[in-house]
Design a protein around this motif. Sequence first.
Motif, PDB file in Angstrom:
ATOM      1  N   ILE A  55       5.597 -11.936   7.138  1.00 17.98           N
ATOM      2  CA  ILE A  55       4.475 -12.993   7.146  1.00 17.98           C
ATOM      3  C   ILE A  55       5.019 -14.161   6.485  1.00 17.98           C
ATOM      4  O   ILE A  55       4.621 -15.301   7.251  1.00 17.98           O
ATOM      5  N   GLU A  56       5.531 -14.358   5.421  1.00 10.14           N
ATOM      6  CA  GLU A  56       6.305 -15.371   4.794  1.00 10.14           C
ATOM      7  C   GLU A  56       7.191 -16.095   5.912  1.00 10.14           C
ATOM      8  O   GLU A  56       7.056 -17.497   6.345  1.00 10.14           O
ATOM      9  N   HIS A  57       8.169 -15.660   6.579  1.00  7.85           N
ATOM     10  CA  HIS A  57       9.246 -16.167   7.535  1.00  7.85           C
ATOM     11  C   HIS A  57       8.322 -16.597   8.748  1.00  7.85           C
ATOM     12  O   HIS A  57       8.496 -18.002   9.158  1.00  7.85           O
ATOM     13  N   ILE A  58       7.399 -15.815   9.280  1.00 10.01           N
ATOM     14  CA  ILE A  58       6.804 -16.127  10.479  1.00 10.01           C
ATOM     15  C   ILE A  58       5.732 -17.152  10.212  1.00 10.01           C
ATOM     16  O   ILE A  58       5.630 -18.365  10.932  1.00 10.01           O
ATOM     17  N   GLY A  59       5.030 -17.153   9.172  1.00 13.71           N
ATOM     18  CA  GLY A  59       4.050 -18.199   8.750  1.00 13.71           C
ATOM     19  C   GLY A  59       4.668 -19.343   8.582  1.00 13.71           C
ATOM     20  O   GLY A  59       4.181 -20.473   8.939  1.00 13.71           O
ATOM     21  N   ALA A  60       5.506 -19.479   7.799  1.00 14.99           N
ATOM     22  CA  ALA A  60       6.353 -20.663   7.151  1.00 14.99           C
ATOM     23  C   ALA A  60       6.796 -21.482   8.523  1.00 14.99           C
ATOM     24  O   ALA A  60       6.659 -22.610   8.586  1.00 14.99           O
ATOM     25  N   THR A  61       7.283 -20.731   9.170  1.00 14.19           N
ATOM     26  CA  THR A  61       7.792 -21.437  10.557  1.00 14.19           C
ATOM     27  C   THR A  61       6.875 -21.840  11.271  1.00 14.19           C
ATOM     28  O   THR A  61       6.860 -23.057  12.102  1.00 14.19           O
ATOM     29  N   TYR A  62       5.831 -21.131  11.468  1.00 15.74           N
ATOM     30  CA  TYR A  62       4.477 -21.551  12.302  1.00 15.74           C
ATOM     31  C   TYR A  62       4.029 -22.961  11.610  1.00 15.74           C
ATOM     32  O   TYR A  62       3.915 -23.798  12.372  1.00 15.74           O
ATOM     33  N   LEU A  63       3.734 -22.812  10.662  1.00 17.74           N
ATOM     34  CA  LEU A  63       3.123 -24.045   9.973  1.00 17.74           C
ATOM     35  C   LEU A  63       4.106 -25.326   9.919  1.00 17.74           C
ATOM     36  O   LEU A  63       3.410 -26.243  10.060  1.00 17.74           O
ATOM     37  N   ARG A  64       5.366 -25.129   9.635  1.00 17.82           N
ATOM     38  CA  ARG A  64       6.215 -26.235   9.700  1.00 17.82           C
ATOM     39  C   ARG A  64       6.404 -26.732  11.251  1.00 17.82           C
ATOM     40  O   ARG A  64       7.276 -27.772  11.566  1.00 17.82           O
ATOM     41  N   ASN A  65       6.106 -26.085  12.188  1.00 20.55           N
ATOM     42  CA  ASN A  65       6.026 -26.710  13.627  1.00 20.55           C
ATOM     43  C   ASN A  65       4.775 -26.696  13.983  1.00 20.55           C
ATOM     44  O   ASN A  65       4.718 -27.063  15.216  1.00 20.55           O
ATOM     45  N   SER A  66       3.651 -26.705  13.171  1.00 20.36           N
ATOM     46  CA  SER A  66       2.436 -27.006  13.774  1.00 20.36           C
ATOM     47  C   SER A  66       1.895 -28.757  13.746  1.00 20.36           C
ATOM     48  O   SER A  66       2.770 -29.483  13.346  1.00 20.36           O
ATOM     49  N   PRO A  67       0.802 -28.912  14.238  1.00 22.53           N
ATOM     50  CA  PRO A  67       0.437 -30.394  14.590  1.00 22.53           C
ATOM     51  C   PRO A  67       0.206 -30.961  13.066  1.00 22.53           C
ATOM     52  O   PRO A  67       0.233 -32.115  12.941  1.00 22.53           O
ATOM     53  N   ARG A  68       0.060 -30.005  12.001  1.00 21.77           N
ATOM     54  CA  ARG A  68      -0.270 -30.210  10.732  1.00 21.77           C
ATOM     55  C   ARG A  68       1.054 -30.335   9.621  1.00 21.77           C
ATOM     56  O   ARG A  68       0.855 -30.261   8.626  1.00 21.77           O
ATOM     57  N   ALA A  69       2.108 -30.203  10.367  1.00 15.42           N
ATOM     58  CA  ALA A  69       3.397 -30.113   9.553  1.00 15.42           C
ATOM     59  C   ALA A  69       3.722 -30.932   8.394  1.00 15.42           C
ATOM     60  O   ALA A  69       3.824 -30.474   7.493  1.00 15.42           O
ATOM     61  N   ALA A  70       3.232 -32.232   8.868  1.00 15.26           N
ATOM     62  CA  ALA A  70       3.532 -33.282   7.673  1.00 15.26           C
ATOM     63  C   ALA A  70       2.663 -32.918   6.454  1.00 15.26           C
ATOM     64  O   ALA A  70       2.865 -33.457   5.424  1.00 15.26           O
ATOM     65  N   ASP A  71       1.559 -32.356   6.527  1.00 13.42           N
ATOM     66  CA  ASP A  71       0.717 -32.175   5.500  1.00 13.42           C
ATOM     67  C   ASP A  71       0.948 -30.559   4.781  1.00 13.42           C
ATOM     68  O   ASP A  71       0.562 -30.504   3.510  1.00 13.42           O
ATOM     69  N   VAL A  72       1.881 -29.837   5.389  1.00 12.73           N
ATOM     70  CA  VAL A  72       2.206 -28.528   4.586  1.00 12.73           C
ATOM     71  C   VAL A  72       3.229 -28.772   3.576  1.00 12.73           C
ATOM     72  O   VAL A  72       4.349 -29.392   3.898  1.00 12.73           O
ATOM     73  N   ILE A  73       3.077 -28.386   2.255  1.00  8.44           N
ATOM     74  CA  ILE A  73       4.010 -28.477   1.495  1.00  8.44           C
ATOM     75  C   ILE A  73       4.868 -27.148   0.919  1.00  8.44           C
ATOM     76  O   ILE A  73       5.962 -27.098   1.026  1.00  8.44           O
ATOM     77  N   TYR A  74       3.846 -25.998   1.110  1.00  9.98           N
ATOM     78  CA  TYR A  74       4.661 -24.682   0.684  1.00  9.98           C
ATOM     79  C   TYR A  74       3.603 -23.787   1.260  1.00  9.98           C
ATOM     80  O   TYR A  74       2.321 -23.727   1.698  1.00  9.98           O
ATOM     81  N   PHE A  75       4.286 -22.710   1.878  1.00  7.93           N
ATOM     82  CA  PHE A  75       3.392 -21.507   2.217  1.00  7.93           C
ATOM     83  C   PHE A  75       4.418 -20.195   1.731  1.00  7.93           C
ATOM     84  O   PHE A  75       5.522 -20.115   1.882  1.00  7.93           O
ATOM     85  N   GLY A  76       3.764 -19.272   0.809  1.00  9.94           N
ATOM     86  CA  GLY A  76       4.653 -18.308   0.228  1.00  9.94           C
ATOM     87  C   GLY A  76       3.777 -17.130  -0.535  1.00  9.94           C
ATOM     88  O   GLY A  76       2.537 -17.384  -0.714  1.00  9.94           O
ATOM     89  N   PRO A  77       4.390 -16.195  -0.866  1.00  3.01           N
ATOM     90  CA  PRO A  77       3.629 -14.834  -1.245  1.00  3.01           C
ATOM     91  C   PRO A  77       3.104 -15.185  -2.692  1.00  3.01           C
ATOM     92  O   PRO A  77       3.762 -15.868  -3.384  1.00  3.01           O
TER      93      PRO A  77
END
Length: 155
Positions: A55-77
């Motif tokens: 979930i971490e690998h797929i979620g972080a990849t998705y979030l950092r490629n999403s239209p809101r990527a510039a707003d994302v600082i961290y996604f983790g367990p």
Amino acid sequence: MERIPSFSVDHNLLFPGLYVSRKDERNGVAVTTFDLRLTSPNREPVMNTGSMHTIEHIGATYLRNSPRAADVIYFGPMGCRTGFYLVMFGDLGSEDVLSLVRDTFSFIADFEGDIPGATMSECGNCTDQDLASAKKYAAGYLRDLGLGRFDYPTA
């Protein structure tokens, strides 16, 4: 030592949902930490590390490629293995990120193919992955998001 706020939440009352864990500001920059709680603490088994890692690998990849990527600082367990933290720039509420979180977990639930970043050169523990279980947790979380749990419970 002073007790930190996250330990003040009664985890016996907590169910899967999307919660604002904390808000911080420094030098005029606001940051919001979200508690993406996938399982009920102390009532359900914790997620296995392979599921969480996937979930971490797929979620972080998705979030950092999403239209809101510039707003994302961290996604983790979370260390307790009951959910994830999403840290974003902005003074935000759960409703502000609900569609992004839904899109992220829909992507995980429907994911097919090689797990992003899951090779020896890209990850320090690339063999601890469980795509089938990660997809089940993601689908379950999507159902739970429909229940509208956005505020930490109070006793």
